[in-house]
Motif scaffolding. Structure first.
Motif: not given
Length: 205
Positions: A150-171
């Motif tokens: 988040v601090a790096k400015g990544m979107t929820n979708k980018e974070i989900a892809d980066e950590h191999h989890i769902s967007v729902h889990t990121v939220i």
């Protein structure tokens, strides 16, 4: 590690096919008292009306019932159920980006034991605010990783892809981070990450 099944997990099924719904109910019934089907709905809107009363632990949903745009942001529809595990019911092609919205998926050709195993895994993989609350206000390792993203400015979708989890889990993780830190803004979370040496200044410039 205790692998014994938990009891009384409340399940909602959102599926227009009565045949598939009946089949899933029968499979869940075979698991004994582990799962309790507390509601079945043919349309998402009907579930939305009852959601606050049902408060399910597990939501089985057919992704096809949402139009394409909503399918790619299905977490918005279930925003009021952040602790529930979302599991897609698959019997035709679903876009990979749409499936990333879910904690897991089951296929109509899966046998009963495989379906139960997948549901247990989806339940175990989802972040839970109730469990997070018992841990106090210290961030978990996963929450720290999400905070850095988040601090790096990544979107929820980018974070989900980066950590191999769902967007729902990121939220869900982000809600836990906000609750634990008391910080709601990205800039505030960035300062928190810097002060706690989770990220270096050079990583955000």
């Amino acid at each position: 590690m205790n692998s014994s099944p938990k009891k009384g997990r409340k399940v909602v099924i959102i599926e227009p096919s009565a045949v598939i719904t009946s089949g899933l109910k029968a499979i869940l019934a075979e698991a004994g008292s582990e799962f309790e089907v507390c509601g079945t709905f043919g349309e998402p809107a009907h579930f939305a009306e009852r959601a606050p009363l049902l408060d399910p632990d597990l939501i089985l949903v057919d992704p096809v019932i949402f139009d394409f745009q909503k399918r790619l942001a299905v977490h918005n529809f279930f925003e009021s159920q952040p602790d529930a595990a979302l599991v897609a019911i698959i019997y035709c092609f679903i876009e990979p980006d749409a499936l990333k919205q879910y904690h897991g998926s089951i296929h109509i050709y899966d046998d009963g034991r495989k379906i139960i195993r997948k549901l247990r895994q989806a339940m175990d993989d989802r972040p839970r605010e109730t469990e997070a609350a018992s841990e106090g206000y210290e961030l978990t390792d996963r929450e720290s990783e999400i905070l850095v993203s988040v601090a790096k400015g990544m979107t929820n979708k980018e974070i989900a892809d980066e950590h191999h989890i769902s967007v729902h889990t990121v939220i869900s993780h982000r809600k836990n981070i906000t609750r634990k830190t008391g910080i709601k803004t990205v800039s505030g979370l960035t300062v928190y990450a810097l002060l706690n040496n989770l990220i270096d200044q050079s990583e955000i410039e």
